[in-house]
Design an enzyme around this catalytic site. Structure first.
Site, PDB file in Angstrom:
ATOM      1  N   LYS A  70       0.740  -1.771   0.189  1.00 14.08           N
ATOM      2  CA  LYS A  70      -0.177  -0.024   0.196  1.00 14.08           C
ATOM      3  C   LYS A  70       1.092   1.388  -0.236  1.00 14.08           C
ATOM      4  O   LYS A  70       0.564   2.729  -0.660  1.00 14.08           O
ATOM      5  CB  LYS A  70      -1.230   0.017   1.454  1.00 14.08           C
ATOM      6  CG  LYS A  70      -1.838  -0.966   0.984  1.00 14.08           C
ATOM      7  CD  LYS A  70      -3.193  -0.664   2.469  1.00 14.08           C
ATOM      8  CE  LYS A  70      -4.165  -1.558   1.559  1.00 14.08           C
ATOM      9  NZ  LYS A  70      -5.392  -1.466   2.774  1.00 14.08           N
ATOM     10  N   ASP A 107     -10.252   3.079   2.130  1.00  9.44           N
ATOM     11  CA  ASP A 107     -10.074   2.612   3.421  1.00  9.44           C
ATOM     12  C   ASP A 107     -10.804   3.890   4.418  1.00  9.44           C
ATOM     13  O   ASP A 107     -11.933   3.157   4.605  1.00  9.44           O
ATOM     14  CB  ASP A 107      -8.903   2.487   3.891  1.00  9.44           C
ATOM     15  CG  ASP A 107      -8.582   1.412   3.068  1.00  9.44           C
ATOM     16  OD1 ASP A 107      -9.066   0.526   2.541  1.00  9.44           O
ATOM     17  OD2 ASP A 107      -7.297   1.186   3.602  1.00  9.44           O
TER      18      ASP A 107
END
Ligand code: ATR
Length: 277
Positions: A70, A107
């Site tokens: 990420k 997210d």
């Protein structure tokens, strides 16, 4: 005549076998009768850039990235959304016609949408939020809570310096509370979020004293195996609104699917059953 190519997307991680993303995106592709496919790819860190540069040429419109890629994915991207910059990591990459990589992070969006759907009366501005944990997931949670106008965040982590580092980064609205005092901060909180792995099958049990939980507080656990964690069961018994972590996984995928395949999908009960029977 050349045949039209079907759009391809996927998820890159290492390991990747347990990712629920392929099942999720394939459900939506079927549901909307769309052409396309979504494939899991096990990619080692040292190969990430090579794979990412090759995928647009192979017909990929974008990919999700998960652990451990990420942060590296954000650094490799040619363009980065504001929310990915704020979180310091990417989970959704899309490829321009010239192969340029655009990075986004959904997210925090998924986290907020999950609470808003499960607890429509939730008001983030009503009082302080208590956040447990200071890892990657906590970054997205903190950034989105601040964006949603939470007045203060009480942040605690077993390894205190990691919480201090987030405080230094996110500013004075974040206050660090010692891990051994974690139970006390619940008395003030109208929102409580567990971002640690405590309570997950195979991880340690949640041992923080929970008697400070206030009735009416929204308690969100990012753990979703099991769906009903000890934290959520205790919260419900205390008159709190318990929000499980599966919805965050489902909602964070909505903007990614829309970007890849051009249709904004719904998070419905059938999807929850397909993903977590
Ligand atoms: P994620 O991306 O899911 O946030 P992570 O970055 O590895 O994963 O962060 C894991 C979080 O769970 C951290 O806050 C970690 O605490 P430490 O920073 O002290 O490691 C927390 N965590 C994991 N196992 C824990 C345990 N047994 N007790 C307390 N906290 C734990």
């Amino acid at each position: 005549m050349t045949e039209a190519k079907i759009p391809l997307a996927g998820v890159l991680g290492h390991p990747i076998a347990h990712s629920k993303s392929p099942r999720l995106h394939k459900y939506w592709l079927r549901r909307h009768g769309l052409p396309g496919d979504y494939v899991p790819m096990d990619v080692h860190e040292q190969n990430l850039e090579t794979v990412l540069r090759a995928l647009p040429k192979a017909g990929f419109v974008g990919v999700n990235v998960t652990i451990p890629h990420k942060v590296a994915a954000l650094e490799l991207a040619d363009q980065v959304s504001d929310r990915a910059t704020l979180i310091g990591a990417a989970n959704t990459l899309s490829f321009g016609a010239d192969g340029r990589i655009h990075a986004d992070n959904t997210d925090g969006y998924g986290f907020l949408e999950n609470i808003r759907h499960a607890a429509p009366s939730w008001s983030p501005a009503a009082g302080p939020a208590a956040v447990l944990g200071a890892g990657g997931a906590a970054r997205a949670v903190i950034a989105s809570l601040l964006d949603a106008q939470v007045p203060r965040i009480l942040l605690t982590n077993r390894t205190r310096p990691k919480a201090e580092a987030l405080r230094a980064e996110f500013g004075a609205r974040v206050q660090v509370v010692d891990w051994v005092q974690a139970g006390n901060m619940l008395e003030e909180a109208t929102t409580v979020v567990n971002t640690t792995s405590l309570g997950m099958v195979g991880a340690g049990e949640f041992r923080i004293p929970l008697d400070g939980l206030q009735p009416g507080a929204v308690v969100s656990d990012l753990v979703y195996t099991p769906l009903r964690t000890r934290l959520l069961e205790t919260a419900e018994a205390a008159g709190c609104i318990a929000v499980d972590g599966l919805g965050m996984l489902l909602h964070q995928a909505v903007p990614a699917f829309e970007r890849f395949f051009g249709v904004r999908p719904e998070v419905d009960d059938e999807l929850r059953r397909v993903i977590q029977p």
